[in-house]
Enzyme design. Sequence first.
Site, mmCIF file in Angstrom:
data_model
loop_
_atom_site.group_PDB
_atom_site.id
_atom_site.type_symbol
_atom_site.label_atom_id
_atom_site.label_comp_id
_atom_site.label_asym_id
_atom_site.label_seq_id
_atom_site.Cartn_x
_atom_site.Cartn_y
_atom_site.Cartn_z
ATOM 1 N N ARG A 88 20.620 47.335 34.299
ATOM 2 C CA ARG A 88 20.784 47.950 35.748
ATOM 3 C C ARG A 88 20.435 49.625 35.400
ATOM 4 O O ARG A 88 20.617 50.358 36.248
ATOM 5 C CB ARG A 88 22.340 48.412 35.746
ATOM 6 C CG ARG A 88 23.125 46.564 36.126
ATOM 7 C CD ARG A 88 22.914 46.762 37.583
ATOM 8 N NE ARG A 88 24.385 46.405 38.335
ATOM 9 C CZ ARG A 88 25.005 45.470 38.331
ATOM 10 N NH1 ARG A 88 24.657 44.376 37.933
ATOM 11 N NH2 ARG A 88 26.162 45.334 39.026
ATOM 12 N N ARG A 156 36.528 39.783 45.662
ATOM 13 C CA ARG A 156 36.614 40.492 44.605
ATOM 14 C C ARG A 156 36.716 41.939 44.995
ATOM 15 O O ARG A 156 36.392 42.282 45.840
ATOM 16 C CB ARG A 156 35.087 40.273 44.143
ATOM 17 C CG ARG A 156 35.064 39.100 43.018
ATOM 18 C CD ARG A 156 33.416 39.090 42.644
ATOM 19 N NE ARG A 156 32.805 40.272 42.188
ATOM 20 C CZ ARG A 156 31.299 40.434 42.139
ATOM 21 N NH1 ARG A 156 30.866 39.272 42.063
ATOM 22 N NH2 ARG A 156 30.981 41.452 41.757
HETATM 23 P P1 AMP Z 1 27.724 42.308 39.085
HETATM 24 O O1 AMP Z 1 28.748 41.038 39.275
HETATM 25 O O2 AMP Z 1 26.463 42.026 38.439
HETATM 26 O O3 AMP Z 1 27.729 42.814 40.733
HETATM 27 O O4 AMP Z 1 28.526 43.291 38.453
HETATM 28 C C1 AMP Z 1 29.970 43.771 38.757
HETATM 29 C C2 AMP Z 1 30.121 45.099 38.011
HETATM 30 O O5 AMP Z 1 30.170 45.103 36.504
HETATM 31 C C3 AMP Z 1 29.223 46.336 38.479
HETATM 32 O O6 AMP Z 1 29.418 47.042 39.451
HETATM 33 C C4 AMP Z 1 29.426 47.136 36.988
HETATM 34 O O7 AMP Z 1 30.393 48.046 37.142
HETATM 35 C C5 AMP Z 1 29.557 45.991 35.877
HETATM 36 N N1 AMP Z 1 28.170 45.655 35.349
HETATM 37 C C6 AMP Z 1 27.590 44.619 35.341
HETATM 38 N N2 AMP Z 1 26.378 44.390 34.782
HETATM 39 C C7 AMP Z 1 26.229 45.611 34.334
HETATM 40 C C8 AMP Z 1 25.186 46.209 33.395
HETATM 41 N N3 AMP Z 1 24.172 45.853 33.090
HETATM 42 N N4 AMP Z 1 25.169 47.706 33.138
HETATM 43 C C9 AMP Z 1 26.578 48.288 33.720
HETATM 44 N N5 AMP Z 1 27.430 47.629 34.231
HETATM 45 C C10 AMP Z 1 27.366 46.439 34.604
#
Ligand code: AMP
Length: 220
Positions: A88, A156
Site C-alpha cells: 500500500r 464493514r
Molecule cells: P482492505 O481490506 O485491503 O481494504 O484493508 C482494510 C484496512 O486494513 C485498510 O484500510 C488499512 O487500514 C489496513 N490495511 C490492509 N492492508 C494494509 C497494508 N498493506 N498496509 C497498511 N494497512 C493495511
Amino acid sequence: MKIILFGAPGVGKGTQAVVLSNELQIPTIATGNILRAAVKEGTQLGLAAKEIMDSGALVPDDIIIGIIRERVAEEDCKNGFILDGMPRTLAQAKALDEHGIGADVVLSFEMADELIKQRLVGRRTCKECGDTYHVVNNPPKKENTCDKCGAELIQRSDDMPETVENRFKVFNQNMAPMLEYYKTRGILHTIDADHPMQDVTDNVLRVLNSIEQSTAAERN
Ligand code: AMP
C-alpha cells in the site's frame, strides 16, 4: 508466479483474487483479511490495528511487512502467491523486493472513483466467511444472509461513507509512486475493471498467459 493486485478499495480485485487463486492453484494473501481476523480474535496485533482501520488510515509498514514475511514462508506459497491489498506504500513495495519476495507481475485494476464508491457503500460482507455481496449489483438470495454459509451479512465499519472517502484519499496519495516503481521495472499491467466480472477475469488470464509465453520464449 508471484502476483500483486492493485486497485482502489472496492474495484473488485478481491473477487478476481478468489478466481485467480483457484485457476492458478496459488494462495491469495489479503492483508486486510489477516488484520480483520486479528481484530476479531482480539490479539495484540488486532488491538493495535482496529482503530487505525476504522479511520481508513494505514497500519504501519513494519507490522505489514512482518505479517507478509511470515505468511509467504509457509509451504503453500512455494509456487507463488497473490497479494491483495499489499503493498500500500512505496516502502512496502521496496521491502518486498529487498526480502526477495517481489512480484513477477503487477495487475492494476482501474475504474472511475465515483463508480467504485457506489460499489463500496453498497457492499455487504458475511461476518463468518467474508463472502461479499452488493445490495443492488449482487444481492444475496435471502436478505442479509450469506448464500454460502447462512451467516448474517454486515456492512464493514470501514465501508461507511466517511471512511470510504478517507480510504480513497490515502489510496490515491500512495498509488502514484508505486505505479511508477513497477512501471520502471516493466512488470505493470493495467486492467479495465469496468466490465462484468467474467470479462475482467478473461482479460487477466489473457495477460498472464502472454507473460508466461514471453518468459518461456526468453528462456529458450
Ligand atoms: P482492505 O481490506 O485491503 O481494504 O484493508 C482494510 C484496512 O486494513 C485498510 O484500510 C488499512 O487500514 C489496513 N490495511 C490492509 N492492508 C494494509 C497494508 N498493506 N498496509 C497498511 N494497512 C493495511
